[in-house]
Design an enzyme around this catalytic site. Structure first.
Site, PDB file in Angstrom:
ATOM      1  N   THR A  73      20.959  49.166  32.347  1.00  0.00           N
ATOM      2  CA  THR A  73      21.635  49.411  30.965  1.00  0.00           C
ATOM      3  C   THR A  73      21.149  50.287  30.177  1.00  0.00           C
ATOM      4  O   THR A  73      19.882  50.266  29.877  1.00  0.00           O
ATOM      5  CB  THR A  73      21.821  47.781  30.528  1.00  0.00           C
ATOM      6  OG1 THR A  73      22.469  47.093  31.376  1.00  0.00           O
ATOM      7  CG2 THR A  73      22.723  47.925  29.268  1.00  0.00           C
ATOM      8  N   ILE A 109      16.017  48.892  31.785  1.00  0.00           N
ATOM      9  CA  ILE A 109      16.590  49.541  30.518  1.00  0.00           C
ATOM     10  C   ILE A 109      16.648  50.880  30.654  1.00  0.00           C
ATOM     11  O   ILE A 109      15.308  51.740  30.893  1.00  0.00           O
ATOM     12  CB  ILE A 109      15.696  48.947  29.185  1.00  0.00           C
ATOM     13  CG1 ILE A 109      15.967  47.371  29.010  1.00  0.00           C
ATOM     14  CG2 ILE A 109      16.029  49.878  28.269  1.00  0.00           C
ATOM     15  CD1 ILE A 109      17.207  46.991  28.684  1.00  0.00           C
ATOM     16  N   LYS A 110      17.591  51.745  30.340  1.00  0.00           N
ATOM     17  CA  LYS A 110      17.675  53.333  30.466  1.00  0.00           C
ATOM     18  C   LYS A 110      17.315  53.808  29.428  1.00  0.00           C
ATOM     19  O   LYS A 110      17.926  53.430  28.210  1.00  0.00           O
ATOM     20  CB  LYS A 110      19.156  53.544  30.998  1.00  0.00           C
ATOM     21  CG  LYS A 110      19.072  53.433  32.574  1.00  0.00           C
ATOM     22  CD  LYS A 110      20.627  53.799  32.864  1.00  0.00           C
ATOM     23  CE  LYS A 110      20.632  55.202  33.556  1.00  0.00           C
ATOM     24  NZ  LYS A 110      21.974  55.447  33.953  1.00  0.00           N
ATOM     25  N   LEU A 111      16.487  54.656  29.210  1.00  0.00           N
ATOM     26  CA  LEU A 111      16.027  55.427  28.092  1.00  0.00           C
ATOM     27  C   LEU A 111      16.096  56.937  28.303  1.00  0.00           C
ATOM     28  O   LEU A 111      15.533  57.367  29.437  1.00  0.00           O
ATOM     29  CB  LEU A 111      14.529  55.070  27.641  1.00  0.00           C
ATOM     30  CG  LEU A 111      14.125  53.530  27.469  1.00  0.00           C
ATOM     31  CD1 LEU A 111      12.791  53.406  27.249  1.00  0.00           C
ATOM     32  CD2 LEU A 111      14.994  53.130  26.126  1.00  0.00           C
TER      33      LEU A 111
END
Length: 295
Positions: A73, A109-111
């Protein structure tokens, strides 16, 4: 598509969520997200932000009912140069998942792989035990910095690298082994395995099945339903082109990148500079469209 192809993991991004949110089949998720935003109150801007985060989490939770592994996400791309902002937003997403009964071990967690994004990933992993997936990764410098930050997974983009070379060079077609995107991921994989980094290499953004087959042996690959359909029709035996043994024998030298060195090495790669900024702008634009729709 998930029910049909049975992948281990799945990924979302603002563009995919925007497309899905406009489909009648998913209207209930949109309605639930809007109701959540209203319930928390605050200014209109805050309500929309909360509804948007909630929508990402609702889609992620639905996907997790269908896969055994993890869902990715994405943190809002507009925070790509705000380390503290990304950390805060990532923790918020994890809290929202917790509210619907999903633990952080099932989330990536996509960064964005900016310097700030990579340092946010370092903090989230080390201090909060939050697993990160570094996206929009185009340069070797980005990959080295991610490994040094100890993030869980990187998503180097194969197809978008090819797009740039086709658009900016004389050569319009490449054999899979000569494909600049394939070569980029191969180098990153070899570097990680040679120096024993635990970070998972997940090739992403494929344009054709040739690119996928040329990266057989990579830790993970994230593949669209369309290309999975094409692959499912083929009955050829694949031999891994990437292997830990070969990687350990390659002649890459170890690098250490502080912020100054990272910015210099990344800046030397024109393709990576252009594709990173372009990718951030596109994801940010889709986030704005999604917010308008929720509004």
């Amino acid at each position: 598509a998930i029910d049909e192809y049975k992948p281990l993991d799945a990924t979302t991004n603002p563009s995919l969520i925007l497309a899905a949110a406009q489909m009648p089949a998913y209207q209930k998720l949109v309605d639930d997200a809007v109701a959540y935003g209203k319930k928390l109150g605050g200014s209109e801007e805050e309500q929309i932000k909360n509804a948007s985060d909630k929508l990402f989490v609702l889609f992620g939770a639905e996907i997790l009912k269908r896969i055994p592994g993890r869902v990715s996400t994405e943190v809002d791309a507009r925070l790509s140069f705000d380390k503290e902002g990304m950390i805060q937003r990532a923790r918020r997403l994890i809290d929202l998942y917790k509210e619907v009964g999903v633990g952080k071990d099932r989330i990536l967690i996509k960064l964005s792989s900016t310097w700030e994004g990579i340092q946010a990933g370092r903090v989230l992993e080390a201090e909060y035990g939050i697993h990160c997936n570094m996206t929009l990764l185009f340069s070797f410098a980005q990959a080295v910095a991610c490994a040094e930050a100890g993030v869980t997974l990187i998503s180097p983009f194969v197809g978008r690298i090819l797009d740039w070379y086709v658009a900016n060079g004389d050569k319009k077609t490449y054999e899979p082994a000569e494909d600049p995107g394939v070569k980029s991921v191969t180098k990153i994989y070899n570097y990680y395995k040679k120096f024993g980094y635990k970070t998972i290499v997940m090739g992403a953004s494929f344009r054709n099945t040739g690119q996928i087959k040329a990266l057989t042996g990579c830790d993970y690959l994230t593949i669209s339903p369309k290309l999975l359909a094409e692959l499912s029709k083929e009955h050829v035996k694949l031999t891994p082109t990437l292997s830990v043994k070969e990687a350990q024998a390659c002649d890459l030298e170890k690098m250490h990148l502080d912020e100054k060195a990272f910015r210099w090495h990344h800046n030397e790669d024109q393709m990576a500079v252009e594709k990173l900024s372009d990718g951030i702008r596109r994801f940010a634009a889709d986030a704005v469209k999604l917010e308008r729709m929720l509004k």
